[in-house]
Design a protein around this motif. Sequence first.
Motif, PDB file in Angstrom:
ATOM      1  N   GLY A  67      28.088 -14.631 -20.349  1.00  0.00           N
ATOM      2  CA  GLY A  67      28.040 -13.500 -21.064  1.00  0.00           C
ATOM      3  C   GLY A  67      29.394 -13.154 -21.734  1.00  0.00           C
ATOM      4  N   MET A  68      29.405 -11.674 -22.355  1.00  0.00           N
ATOM      5  CA  MET A  68      30.625 -11.448 -22.789  1.00  0.00           C
ATOM      6  C   MET A  68      31.922 -11.169 -21.799  1.00  0.00           C
ATOM      7  SD  MET A  68      32.348 -10.854 -25.689  1.00  0.00           S
ATOM      8  CE  MET A  68      31.143 -11.096 -26.919  1.00  0.00           C
ATOM      9  N   ASP A 118      30.927 -14.717 -25.747  1.00  0.00           N
ATOM     10  CA  ASP A 118      29.636 -15.243 -24.746  1.00  0.00           C
ATOM     11  C   ASP A 118      29.184 -16.788 -24.729  1.00  0.00           C
ATOM     12  OD1 ASP A 118      28.790 -15.082 -27.306  1.00  0.00           O
ATOM     13  OD2 ASP A 118      27.389 -13.662 -27.193  1.00  0.00           O
TER      14      ASP A 118
END
Length: 385
Positions: A295-296, A316
């Motif tokens: 994910g980010m 990400d």
Amino acid sequence: MKIINYNLIIIALLFVVGCSKKENNNQSQKENMENIQVSDYGVTAKDDSIKKYTLTNKNGMKLEVINFGGIITSLTAPDKNGKYEDVVLGFTKPEDYFNGNPYYFGALIGRYGNRIANAKFALEGKTYNIDKNDGPNSLHGGKEGFHTKFWNIEPVKDAKFPTLKLTYTSADGEEGYPGKLSVTVLYTLTDDNALEISYEATTDKATVVNLTQHSYFNLSGNFAKTITDHELQINADKFLPVNETLIPTGEQKAVKGSPFDFTVSKPIGKDINSDDDQLKKGKGYDHNWILNGSGMRNIAKVYHPQSGRVMEVLTDEPGVQFYSGNFLDGKFDTKTGGKNEFRTGFCLETQHFPDSPNQPSFPSTELKPGQKYQAKTIYKFSVKK
């Protein structure tokens, strides 16, 4: 006795609030559009006119982008004294971008960022031969990759911050890749001094995609200086060793105890000249780190002690190619005087892994009809005094 209609009062208040919000949004949109300027940049050998788009945030930070290659030609950031200076390498003459851009300065990269072994891959039972432009391999989408294409650019009117929308459609078979690929990239310059880059792509036939941005950074603001004094931290416990042609061997090697350990911040030059087989093959760092987490998230941080500039990288993506400018060779003048010499710039190219189409153990880069490729990277600048 007067009867007060509270419903009417509430409706009136909501109307006033709604109008106020609309006026604020309109004002914000107007300011964003005023903070995007368009000018003539140059003319190619084929007499094509190139435009430059300049974005400015509320602090005075500037981003300059041209519609050839989606190239970032300039990006300023403040030092510890508040002085804004350009921190990305580039050419002094427009024609140097148009005539090959041998270092990929500032360019959008596709269809496939990084290398594909032997310039071929198999997909759904069919073998595709792509452009061989790096010894036996294909690099950054081939000789006529996205870095050589004309991108349609338009300012985004309803964006919160100054934003450019870049679009390009890659024809089925372009550079050997299957499928008609429609690509959209957003460049956003936020008021907290961050450059946000968002990627999207769709296809009408199964293909492979790995988009990235190839800006070289030098936080000193002096492009004749080496970047070996920059302090780097990468949030990765493993990296991908490579063979003699810089193709990953398939091994995922722990960085601990090696020159590739940037889990704790250290100067780029501290171990770069170590007696290490991998460093010799890359002439320095030119490898992909396997990023921790998903994910980010914040994946890297660079600090230049003399100027006080700090650059954080968030993405990400599963990997980042850290390249220490080992093939810069002093053939071109810098924007600040002197030459673009060996190791005067570094890249942190967020991406999927090199040669993924040929290595099933790596995260897949396949894109099929009905699916949407999406990725995002942020380069955020601040100051440490």
